[in-house]
Design an enzyme around this catalytic site. Structure first.
Site, mmCIF file in Angstrom:
data_model
loop_
_atom_site.group_PDB
_atom_site.id
_atom_site.type_symbol
_atom_site.label_atom_id
_atom_site.label_comp_id
_atom_site.label_asym_id
_atom_site.label_seq_id
_atom_site.Cartn_x
_atom_site.Cartn_y
_atom_site.Cartn_z
ATOM 1 N N ASP A 92 0.848 -1.192 0.000
ATOM 2 C CA ASP A 92 0.000 0.000 0.000
ATOM 3 C C ASP A 92 0.882 1.240 0.000
ATOM 4 O OD1 ASP A 92 0.687 -0.537 2.813
ATOM 5 O OD2 ASP A 92 -0.615 1.181 3.237
ATOM 6 N N GLU A 156 -0.101 -0.619 5.744
ATOM 7 C CA GLU A 156 0.884 -0.048 6.662
ATOM 8 C C GLU A 156 0.753 1.465 6.742
ATOM 9 O OE1 GLU A 156 4.572 1.792 8.047
ATOM 10 O OE2 GLU A 156 3.724 1.947 6.029
#
Length: 451
Positions: A92, A156
């Site tokens: 991500d 994250e």
């Protein structure tokens, strides 16, 4: 780099690495599904799962984590009796911010001035490619001498804790003798560095309300309590005159006694405008690695364009607080919330909501794994000795893994050196750093297997 079969193999794989990184960067995998389609994150996750399968990984799975995102897991068996190493990265990315401010499209990998530009190129899709390069180099030169687990997180950057909670619920999944977190970076490009500490983080949303509805500022301004003005007062209370973070009850005088960060170098890395002062006190290393730091991430209030002459009835902000090792993030969150409530003026109604949190982390740099990494980096970076530095950012999973597996060694390396400008416009990765760190990781796995 010196003549070495692993060095030569990684060099030969760099064109493939660039092509793969371009494919990964093309996924708009921001784990905020109000901004970007879930399908973009799912596409990146499936790309990584396919890459692991093609490298012979077993038990490849997309793990549905409690925050509604997916992490990718795979296991590559090594020789019988070998040690187990867990390799971590995340797919991500941060939103690109102002896309118009990018020199080239943020989700397109573009080579310019010796660097590869694109969102996630360094943080942390480049880390995924780094792990793949290291494993391929070993497979081409005698095989991978350890059991390898790979975990690639899907949220994250959001700090929503999905993988941490999943790991707590399935503690056997990520057990390893050593964990290599590929989400840090060298202190400076070309200077091999392991990250010894990470600050923890808390995210708090603040809502201030004063009126049932907005009022005409000419008719009521001057006596009607303005919620936006109240919020500004609260936010200002979080900093001293010199810009130091001031949260009631939170210590802020710790010192960093390791590698120092020269002020002029920091100004250049941070691109501070001429004549603008740095904030805080103490050394730069004290401020960014050893002390708490508050940042106002966003404010909900009327934009300038289209604003009306009104006294605002409500306003809210999102506040980030970075907390150094030795400070409990849970306690820091409580102190921040109490500070906000205590400093809200005029009896305004205020509410706070914790929306993300992660503990700080401190590594044991005297462990055998660090010795193996130092040997590997000496080959990858000839003439350079491995350094230990702090990192002001947070990787919440680190502390979770340290708590779950107290006997496991954890190393932090990665591609986010200062020139990478992660989280900012025009993020980039140095292909030289990608090549050298892939060599270092491959040789580390070999050294560690023999230690």
């Amino acid at each position: 780099m010196s003549s070495n079969p692993v060095v030569e193999t990684v060099a030969s794989l760099m064109p493939r690495a660039k092509a793969e990184l371009a494919e990964l960067v093309a996924f708009k995998s921001v784990a905020d599904f109000d901004q970007y389609p879930r399908s973009e994150s799912e596409g990146a996750a499936n790309w990584i799962a396919d890459a692991l399968r093609s490298e012979g990984f077993q038990d490849v799975a997309l793990l549905d984590t409690p925050d509604g995102t997916q992490s990718v897991y795979g296991y590559l068996p090594g020789p019988e009796g070998a040690k187990t190493v867990l390799l971590y990265a995340h797919y991500d990315v941060q939103p690109p911010l102002d896309e118009a401010a990018w020199t080239t499209p943020p989700f397109e990998l573009v080579e310019r001035d010796g660097r590869w530009y694109g969102r996630g190129s360094a943080d942390c899709k480049g880390g995924v490619v780094m792990h793949l390069l290291a494993l391929r180099a070993l497979k081409a030169n005698g095989g991978v001498p350890v059991h390898v687990k790979v975990i690639v997180e899907g949220s994250e950057e959001q700090g929503t804790g999905g993988l941490e909670r999943y790991a707590e619920q399935h503690p056997e999944l990520l057990t390893a003798d050593t964990i290599v977190i590929g989400d840090a970076g060298n202190f400076r490009a070309g200077l091999p560095t392991v990250t010894a500490t990470l600050r923890g983080m808390t995210l708090v949303r603040v809502q201030v309300d004063t009126l049932e509805g907005n009022l005409h500022s000419g008719q009521f301004g001057g006596a009607a309590p303005d919620a936006l003005a109240a919020l500004i007062r609260v936010l200002d209370s979080l900093r001293a005159k010199d810009g130091s973070t001031t949260v009631d009850g939170l210590a802020g005088e710790a010192a960093w006694d390791g590698l120092q960060y020269e002020e002029q170098a920091f100004r250049e890395d941070a691109k501070v405008l001429d004549g603008v002062e740095l904030i805080g006190s103490g050394t730069v290393a004290d401020r960014v690695w050893a002390r708490p730091a508050v940042t106002v991430l966003g404010i909900d209030c009327p934009p300038v364009v289209g604003a009306t002459p009104s006294v605002q009835a409500g306003a809210r902000a999102l506040i980030s607080l970075r907390v150094p090792p030795g400070v409990d993030a849970v306690e820091a969150t409580k102190l921040l919330q109490a500070h906000v409530e205590a400093h809200t003026p005029w009896g305004a109604r205020v509410s706070t909501e914790r929306i993300g949190q992660g503990q700080a982390f401190r590594a044991d740099t005297s462990s055998p794994a660090y010795a193996s990494m130092a040997e590997a980096m000496a080959v990858a970076y000839p003439g350079q000795e491995m350094q230990s530095a702090g990192m002001g950012g947070s990787i919440p999973l680190c502390n979770t893994l340290a708590s779950l597996y107290p006997d496991t060694e954890i190393l932090l390396i990665g591609l986010s050196e200062p020139e990478a400008q992660i989280h900012a416009v025009n993020e980039s990765v140095s292909p030289d750093e990608l090549e050298r760190l892939s060599v270092a990781e491959a040789l580390f796995l070999r050294n560690y297997a023999a230690s």
